[in-house]
Design a protein around this motif. Structure first.
Motif, PDB file in Angstrom:
ATOM      1  N   VAL A  46      42.871  11.372   7.466  1.00  0.00           N
ATOM      2  CA  VAL A  46      42.973   9.902   7.486  1.00  0.00           C
ATOM      3  C   VAL A  46      41.763   9.293   8.185  1.00  0.00           C
ATOM      4  O   VAL A  46      41.185   8.304   7.709  1.00  0.00           O
ATOM      5  CB  VAL A  46      44.278   9.459   8.176  1.00  0.00           C
ATOM      6  N   ALA A  76      38.915   9.236   5.921  1.00  0.00           N
ATOM      7  CA  ALA A  76      39.034   8.156   4.939  1.00  0.00           C
ATOM      8  C   ALA A  76      38.729   6.802   5.555  1.00  0.00           C
ATOM      9  O   ALA A  76      38.118   5.934   4.911  1.00  0.00           O
ATOM     10  CB  ALA A  76      40.437   8.166   4.331  1.00  0.00           C
ATOM     11  N   SER A  87      39.482   3.373  -3.216  1.00  0.00           N
ATOM     12  CA  SER A  87      39.198   2.863  -1.878  1.00  0.00           C
ATOM     13  C   SER A  87      40.449   2.874  -1.004  1.00  0.00           C
ATOM     14  O   SER A  87      41.536   2.492  -1.432  1.00  0.00           O
ATOM     15  CB  SER A  87      38.668   1.426  -1.982  1.00  0.00           C
ATOM     16  N   GLY A  88      40.280   3.342   0.236  1.00  0.00           N
ATOM     17  CA  GLY A  88      41.361   3.319   1.199  1.00  0.00           C
ATOM     18  C   GLY A  88      42.402   4.399   1.028  1.00  0.00           C
ATOM     19  O   GLY A  88      43.471   4.325   1.636  1.00  0.00           O
ATOM     20  N   THR A  89      42.127   5.407   0.194  1.00  0.00           N
ATOM     21  CA  THR A  89      43.107   6.461  -0.038  1.00  0.00           C
ATOM     22  C   THR A  89      42.520   7.830   0.267  1.00  0.00           C
ATOM     23  O   THR A  89      41.305   8.019   0.316  1.00  0.00           O
ATOM     24  CB  THR A  89      43.618   6.463  -1.493  1.00  0.00           C
ATOM     25  N   ARG A 118      54.971  11.616  -5.330  1.00  0.00           N
ATOM     26  CA  ARG A 118      55.112  10.706  -4.200  1.00  0.00           C
ATOM     27  C   ARG A 118      55.711  11.449  -3.011  1.00  0.00           C
ATOM     28  O   ARG A 118      56.294  12.526  -3.151  1.00  0.00           O
ATOM     29  CB  ARG A 118      55.988   9.510  -4.573  1.00  0.00           C
ATOM     30  N   PRO A 151      48.770  10.932  -3.135  1.00  0.00           N
ATOM     31  CA  PRO A 151      47.764   9.988  -2.639  1.00  0.00           C
ATOM     32  C   PRO A 151      48.338   9.192  -1.475  1.00  0.00           C
ATOM     33  O   PRO A 151      49.452   8.664  -1.559  1.00  0.00           O
ATOM     34  CB  PRO A 151      47.479   9.096  -3.857  1.00  0.00           C
ATOM     35  N   VAL A 152      47.593   9.132  -0.392  1.00  0.00           N
ATOM     36  CA  VAL A 152      48.040   8.505   0.852  1.00  0.00           C
ATOM     37  C   VAL A 152      47.096   7.359   1.194  1.00  0.00           C
ATOM     38  O   VAL A 152      45.885   7.449   0.946  1.00  0.00           O
ATOM     39  CB  VAL A 152      48.054   9.540   1.998  1.00  0.00           C
ATOM     40  N   GLN A 153      47.636   6.286   1.778  1.00  0.00           N
ATOM     41  CA  GLN A 153      46.794   5.188   2.228  1.00  0.00           C
ATOM     42  C   GLN A 153      47.027   4.924   3.709  1.00  0.00           C
ATOM     43  O   GLN A 153      48.115   5.153   4.221  1.00  0.00           O
ATOM     44  CB  GLN A 153      47.050   3.920   1.426  1.00  0.00           C
ATOM     45  N   PHE A 154      45.981   4.443   4.381  1.00  0.00           N
ATOM     46  CA  PHE A 154      46.128   4.154   5.808  1.00  0.00           C
ATOM     47  C   PHE A 154      46.430   2.687   6.070  1.00  0.00           C
ATOM     48  O   PHE A 154      46.699   2.312   7.204  1.00  0.00           O
ATOM     49  CB  PHE A 154      44.892   4.600   6.605  1.00  0.00           C
ATOM     50  N   ASP A 155      46.388   1.832   5.052  1.00  0.00           N
ATOM     51  CA  ASP A 155      46.872   0.459   5.178  1.00  0.00           C
ATOM     52  C   ASP A 155      48.396   0.517   5.181  1.00  0.00           C
ATOM     53  O   ASP A 155      49.023   0.782   4.158  1.00  0.00           O
ATOM     54  CB  ASP A 155      46.373  -0.388   4.012  1.00  0.00           C
TER      55      ASP A 155
END
Length: 255
Positions: free
Chosen positions: A120, A123, A164-166, A185, A236-240
């Motif tokens: 993370v 990213a 972007s962001g992932t 998921r 797929p993971v996002q930090f938002d």
């Protein structure tokens, strides 16, 4: 992939001498120039912790011939931060890979994982990043069945980048019967913790964390289902962490 040999940052949370990071390092060496920065001792379960209020050490080590390696006294996230700021000095690597972790980081475990938090952080720095984990906690873990998929996924990310962001959270079941890859998921689950109370020699209580994982999700599109059916899971993971679907609800409160 760029015409120049790509640079790949390799990190983990099990420590610089863990077999998993050796397997990951040797696999991605086939794709580019590797720089390894890892904790000097195991840091499992550290999440996104960073070191504040005490100094960090970063020392060059020679564990394997021809590999640029550093051990760090801090957390997995510290390793990435120091790598970007002191080793690469602003010229960021083309890829950050974390692991291969001894033990799964599927479902809710992604929040606690030092392995995934290192990815993370990569990213957040704008580096295409992947966390890899295997369902085997032992030092004798057999990483060979998953290494072709590690290379395949890393190569695709180098060639195509990521949205972007992932970043990617990749988990492998143990054993030789790996069927392939499922993009899926994160399963809805949680840990039901208990604290086993014990007494030290001075008759003071101390506590040992125990518990079991509770799965509240029977979907066949989840990482838990994929692993239970001998597939590698790719989430797929996002930090938002914004709960976008809740914004309209809060706006209706008239705050």
């Amino acid at each position: 992939m760029s015409k120049q040999q790509p640079t790949i940052l390799v990190v983990n949370d099990d420590g610089i001498t863990a077999p998993g990071i050796k397997a990951l390092m040797e696999t991605v060496q086939q794709l580019g120039r590797v720089v390894v920065v890892a904790p000097d001792s195991p840091q499992s379960g550290m999440g996104h912790a960073i070191t504040i209020g005490k100094p960090l050490r970063l020392d060059r080590v020679e564990l394997y011939d021809g590999v640029e390696m550093y051990k760090c006294s801090g957390t997995p996230v510290d390793c990435v931060k120091l790598a970007v700021n002191r080793i690469f000095r602003g010229k960021k690597p083309d890829l950050c890979v974390s692991g291969i972790n001894h033990g799964l980081n599927n479902s809710i475990n992604v929040l606690y994982s030092g392995t995934m938090s290192a990815a993370v952080e990569g990213a957040i720095e704008g580096i295409p990043s992947i966390g890899f984990s295997l369902d085997d906690y032992t030092l004798q873990a057999n990483f060979k069945p998953c290494l072709q998929y590690v290379r395949q996924i890393a190569e695709q990310v180098l060639q195509r980048g990521l949205p972007s962001g992932t970043l990617l959270n990749v988990n492998f079941p143990a054993g030789d019967n790996l069927k392939g890859i499922k993009v899926c998921r994160q399963a809805h689950g949680k840990w039901a913790e208990e604290f086993d109370e014990r007494m030290d020699p001075h008759k003071r209580p101390y506590y040992w964390l125990t518990g079991e994982f509770q799965l509240n999700d029977q979907g066949q599109d989840t990482d838990v289902w994929a692993l239970d059916n001998n597939y590698a899971s790719v989430v797929p993971v996002q930090f938002d962490m914004t709960a976008h679907h809740a914004i309209s609800v809060l706006n209706s409160w008239g705050l």
